[in-house]
Every structure is written in structure tokens, then in C-alpha cells.
Design a protein around this motif. Structure first.
Motif, PDB file in Angstrom:
ATOM      1  N   LEU A  75       0.841  -1.189   0.000  1.00 46.08           N
ATOM      2  CA  LEU A  75       0.000   0.000   0.000  1.00 46.08           C
ATOM      3  C   LEU A  75       0.881   1.246   0.000  1.00 46.08           C
ATOM      4  N   ALA A  76       0.883   1.904  -1.127  1.00 46.23           N
ATOM      5  CA  ALA A  76       1.738   3.080  -1.314  1.00 46.23           C
ATOM      6  C   ALA A  76       0.951   4.354  -1.028  1.00 46.23           C
ATOM      7  N   ARG A  77       1.628   5.482  -1.104  1.00 46.44           N
ATOM      8  CA  ARG A  77       0.974   6.782  -0.879  1.00 46.44           C
ATOM      9  C   ARG A  77       0.248   7.253  -2.144  1.00 46.44           C
ATOM     10  N   SER A  78       0.652   6.691  -3.270  1.00 50.11           N
ATOM     11  CA  SER A  78      -0.006   7.015  -4.545  1.00 50.11           C
ATOM     12  C   SER A  78      -0.633   5.745  -5.105  1.00 50.11           C
ATOM     13  N   ALA A  79      -1.754   5.894  -5.792  1.00 47.71           N
ATOM     14  CA  ALA A  79      -2.422   4.740  -6.399  1.00 47.71           C
ATOM     15  C   ALA A  79      -1.466   3.998  -7.339  1.00 47.71           C
ATOM     16  N   HIS A  88       0.855   1.166  -5.961  1.00 50.20           N
ATOM     17  CA  HIS A  88       0.323  -0.010  -5.265  1.00 50.20           C
ATOM     18  C   HIS A  88       0.799  -1.277  -5.961  1.00 50.20           C
ATOM     19  N   PRO A 148       6.493  -0.377   0.000  1.00 50.91           N
ATOM     20  CA  PRO A 148       6.197   0.350  -1.236  1.00 50.91           C
ATOM     21  C   PRO A 148       7.366   1.253  -1.616  1.00 50.91           C
ATOM     22  N   ASP A 158       7.652   4.709  -3.143  1.00 46.60           N
ATOM     23  CA  ASP A 158       6.894   5.900  -3.527  1.00 46.60           C
ATOM     24  C   ASP A 158       7.802   6.952  -4.147  1.00 46.60           C
ATOM     25  N   ALA A 199       1.367   4.291   4.667  1.00 44.85           N
ATOM     26  CA  ALA A 199       1.901   3.394   3.639  1.00 44.85           C
ATOM     27  C   ALA A 199       2.598   2.225   4.333  1.00 44.85           C
ATOM     28  N   GLY A 200       2.551   1.085   3.704  1.00 45.19           N
ATOM     29  CA  GLY A 200       3.199  -0.087   4.294  1.00 45.19           C
ATOM     30  C   GLY A 200       2.738  -1.351   3.590  1.00 45.19           C
ATOM     31  N   THR A 256      -6.996  -0.795  -7.806  1.00 44.82           N
ATOM     32  CA  THR A 256      -6.479  -0.403  -6.492  1.00 44.82           C
ATOM     33  C   THR A 256      -7.390  -0.909  -5.383  1.00 44.82           C
ATOM     34  N   ARG A 291      -9.133   2.130  -0.539  1.00 49.46           N
ATOM     35  CA  ARG A 291      -7.813   2.741  -0.651  1.00 49.46           C
ATOM     36  C   ARG A 291      -7.782   3.954  -1.584  1.00 49.46           C
ATOM     37  N   TRP A 292      -8.529   3.854  -2.681  1.00 51.89           N
ATOM     38  CA  TRP A 292      -8.422   4.879  -3.734  1.00 51.89           C
ATOM     39  C   TRP A 292      -8.605   6.302  -3.197  1.00 51.89           C
ATOM     40  N   VAL A 329      -5.512   7.893  -1.139  1.00 54.35           N
ATOM     41  CA  VAL A 329      -4.154   8.075  -1.677  1.00 54.35           C
ATOM     42  C   VAL A 329      -4.140   9.103  -2.800  1.00 54.35           C
ATOM     43  N   ARG A 330      -2.942   9.452  -3.229  1.00 53.66           N
ATOM     44  CA  ARG A 330      -2.801  10.384  -4.345  1.00 53.66           C
ATOM     45  C   ARG A 330      -3.217   9.684  -5.648  1.00 53.66           C
ATOM     46  N   GLU A 382       2.391  -3.667   8.381  1.00 50.51           N
ATOM     47  CA  GLU A 382       3.774  -3.283   8.661  1.00 50.51           C
ATOM     48  C   GLU A 382       4.037  -1.924   8.024  1.00 50.51           C
ATOM     49  N   PRO A 383       4.217  -0.891   8.834  1.00 53.43           N
ATOM     50  CA  PRO A 383       4.410   0.457   8.266  1.00 53.43           C
ATOM     51  C   PRO A 383       5.688   0.531   7.425  1.00 53.43           C
ATOM     52  N   ASP A 384       5.611   1.285   6.355  1.00 51.47           N
ATOM     53  CA  ASP A 384       6.789   1.623   5.561  1.00 51.47           C
ATOM     54  C   ASP A 384       7.844   2.230   6.494  1.00 51.47           C
ATOM     55  N   LEU A 436       7.773   5.860   6.724  1.00 53.21           N
ATOM     56  CA  LEU A 436       6.515   6.537   7.087  1.00 53.21           C
ATOM     57  C   LEU A 436       6.776   7.643   8.109  1.00 53.21           C
TER      58      LEU A 436
END
Lengths: 232, 232
Positions: A106-110, A113, A184, A186, A197-198, B143, B150-151, B154-155, B210-212, B215
């Protein structure tokens, strides 16, 4: 109470089999080359962990992708099917893919992903196994793939069952392994976003064995079934 | 602490879409016809539960089976890939298969071992989606398949990301669903054997997020991630 007389299943790989994975035109990744693995032991580990493969064949000029069981002995993958099955013809190229999903990325941007996964792709022309000892070994490998230790605990195929079953062997000579792992990736500027994100791990687990309603009373769950575990 | 402002994702199926599954020559099971399902809602449920599909294409005359992400809106499956990807050419037949493994079927005889599973096979010629709104909807579905909700968190893809992505749409018009469920089916005379038989359930579970490592501190795991669950 667990029986204690079971022997562990035989190893599926002899020491001589560890040649590096091939790099033919079609096993070389064009994109994401960093995800490609070349160690044959990774192919074996992945195949030994899987339960089902996806068998790609061409039928009437169109692709067909069939989920099916498989087993492995050294550098050979065994498949089986009814002698009448249309999709198990040989002398034609097939592609066998085994995929294990490990996590949701799960990224910060679609756009970024993804899914953490390991996949093996094997190309080749399977041969019909004719020799009886290899047919039996192949079916044993197929059964042991579903439940390690199972073959010695159950009734072996009789002549009629053997006659109804086609066993195919596919060499693992031309194979590739792709692994996506980790957090991810990003865009640098997205790290400032207020977005979590994670990775969410995805695991396969085996539940409590459910006895056949027709099971005779007094038969305990055997050790090879109790001890079936996914790799940690 | 969970944020409470999230809205649930939109439904993926409009009421009108529930026509029965087709029965073309290649979607009709030749063997094991009792495993075939004809209710389109079963196709949708299976597709919505899966994470990855296996895409079958023909490259240089040989089959190729690629694990890849997908998403669904009503009676359309969306796939995506890099604009340069060789295997995502169109105007050619593909077969998309989604398989969920539900259990190991341990019989009293080797011959009757099986795997409980649900699989969908979809045949057709995907079209490249040109219209911008549908491209965005397709990527949203992809996504949301990985992480429902999720969509909106996120960006969204920017112009450059959109230009680098090919979105394909595959109609679910020609599709089949096969389901193997229940205990092993042994030969009558084998019921007398002193062999345990039954099913070992196989389940997919999601682990602790699990966080990035990159993050920013202070960003909590959002509700749509915490609540991700496999159907019971």
C-alpha cells in the motif's frame, strides 16, 4: 494421541540438481529486472510451497489457463489428468506458473500499489510418462505436494486407476522466478503526504482437520496431517 | 485510534448485471460437470475475493501465463500494465483464470486426493480503454481490489503516470465457474480401511500491517486497512 511410526517423506531434490536458472529470451524479465532470481533453489522452494499451478495451453488457437495440481522431483514437474482430457495433449508448448501471494503493498499514490509475491514460470513441452515406475513416482509426488507424508499412509493406485490417469513430465530446464518483496516504493515528493503506507502480510494457513463424515470411529488424525504447516 | 470519516467503497455490481453464466463450447466442463456453477453472482463473489489472476496469452506461438492484478466493475474485468509490455497487446484472445484454494482433500486412496477450490475462467479479446473516465475507473477498481477503500485515501495518478499505464477491459460475457467442495469421495470398499480421511481447510489471512520504514511519525493505520478481512 499421535502415532509415532511415520517416516519423513524423501527429499525432493538431489544435490546435483542446482544449476543456475536459464536466461532464455522468454525467461528474461524485460521490466523489473531486479525482481528476477537466478538461484535454482529459489525455484524449488517456491514450487514445493505451492499447492496449485496454472497450466497454460493453446486450444483451438486460443490460450487456456487451467488450475491444476502438480508435484516435483528434482528438475521435473509432474502433472496428471484423465486420459481423455483435451487440454493435456502433448507435443505442444505449455507454460506452467506457480504464484504465492505474500503481501499487499500500500503506497501513498495509487500508481505505486502492488502485491508482494513470488512466481515461477516454466516453459516446455511435457512428455507423457510411459514407464510404470516413473508414473508411480510422479503420482506420489503429486500426492505428497498436497499432503507431505500422505502417500505411504493411503491405498496406492490400482491397475484400473493407473490406466485412467495420464502422467505428464515437464522439465524445469527453462524456468524463471520473480520475487516482489519489501515496502512500497513511492515518489520522493509523496513522502510528505499525510497517507499511511506499508505492507499488509498475506499468509496461507491450514485450519483444523475436518474428518470425513463417513470416517470409521477410532481413527485419529495422523501426525503428517497434524503437522502440516506453512513455512513461517 | 481509528479515523471515522471514511466512506465505504461503492458497490461493484449494479442490479442489472445478473444474467446467468454462458455455456459456450469452451466454458462447458467436459469432466466433473457437477462442479460447474451457472450463477453469475458466484463469478462476481469469487473475482471480488481474489487478489491476483493468471492471464494467459500467446507469445511467439507459445502460451504464457502471467500473474497479475485485476479489478472488476459490473461485467467488466480491468487489467493494467506498462504501455511497453509485450504481453498486453490486444486484438488477441486471452484467458484469465482466478483460483482460490479452500482445502486439502485427503482420501483413503491416493487416486481420490484433491484440492477444494473455486476457479473462474474468462475468455475474450480485451480492448484498450481509451476514454479517460473509464481508464480512471479501471485503475480505481484495480487499487480497490488490493485494498478496498484505498483509492480515496491516496494520491490519484498524475498525467505522467496515466500516460505510462495501459488499461485493458475484458468482458465477463464468456466465463465459467468451477467449485470443488466437501469431503473426499472414496471407493465404497475403501471405507473399511484404517486410514484417516477428511479435509484440511486452507485459508488466506491478512497479518498485522507493517508500516513503511519511511513513514512519517504520527500517521495511524487507517480503518480501511485495519478492517481488511478475508470472508469467513
Amino acid at each position: 494421541m499421535r502415532p509415532t511410526t511415520e517416516t519423513p517423506p524423501p527429499p525432493r531434490t538431489s544435490a546435483a540438481a542446482y544449476a543456475p536458472l536459464s536466461a532464455t529470451d522468454r525467461t528474461r524479465l524485460r521490466r523489473g529486472g531486479h525482481k528476477q532470481r537466478t538461484d535454482r533453489s529459489e525455484l524449488y522452494a517456491l514450487l514445493d510451497e505451492g499447492l496449485f499451478c496454472h497450466l497454460g495451453v493453446i486450444v483451438d488457437g486460443a490460450p487456456r489457463v487451467l488450475p491444476t495440481a502438480y508435484g516435483r522431483i528434482d528438475d521435473t514437474l509432474y502433472l496428471h489428468g484423465s486420459t481423455g482430457a483435451r487440454s493435456l495433449r502433448t507435443d505442444a508448448e505449455v507454460c506452467v506458473t506457480v504464484t504465492l501471494v505474500d503481501g499487499l503493498v500500500l503506497a501513498r499514490s495509487a500508481f505505486h500499489h502492488s502485491v508482494n509475491h513470488r512466481s515461477a514460470m516454466i516453459y516446455g513441452r511435457p512428455r507423457v510418462v510411459a514407464e510404470e515406475a516413473e508414473r508411480t513416482a510422479g503420482l506420489r509426488a503429486l500426492t505428497e505436494q498436497i499432503s507431505p507424508g500422505r502417500w505411504d499412509a493411503v491405498r496406492a493406485p490400482d491397475r484400473k486407476e493407473m490406466a485412467a490417469t495420464r502422467v505428464l513430465a515437464l522439465s524445469l530446464a527453462e524456468a524463471s522466478v520473480k520475487v516482489r518483496t519489501g515496502p512500497p516504493v513511492d515518489e520522493e515528493e509523496d513522502h510528505a503526504l499525510d497517507v499511511w503506507a506499508g505492507v499488509v502480510p498475506v499468509r496461507r494457513v491450514f485450519g483444523e482437520p475436518e474428518p470425513d463424515p463417513l470416517l470409521r470411529s477410532g481413527i485419529e488424525v495422523p501426525r503428517h496431517v497434524v503437522e502440516r504447516r506453512s513455512p513461517a
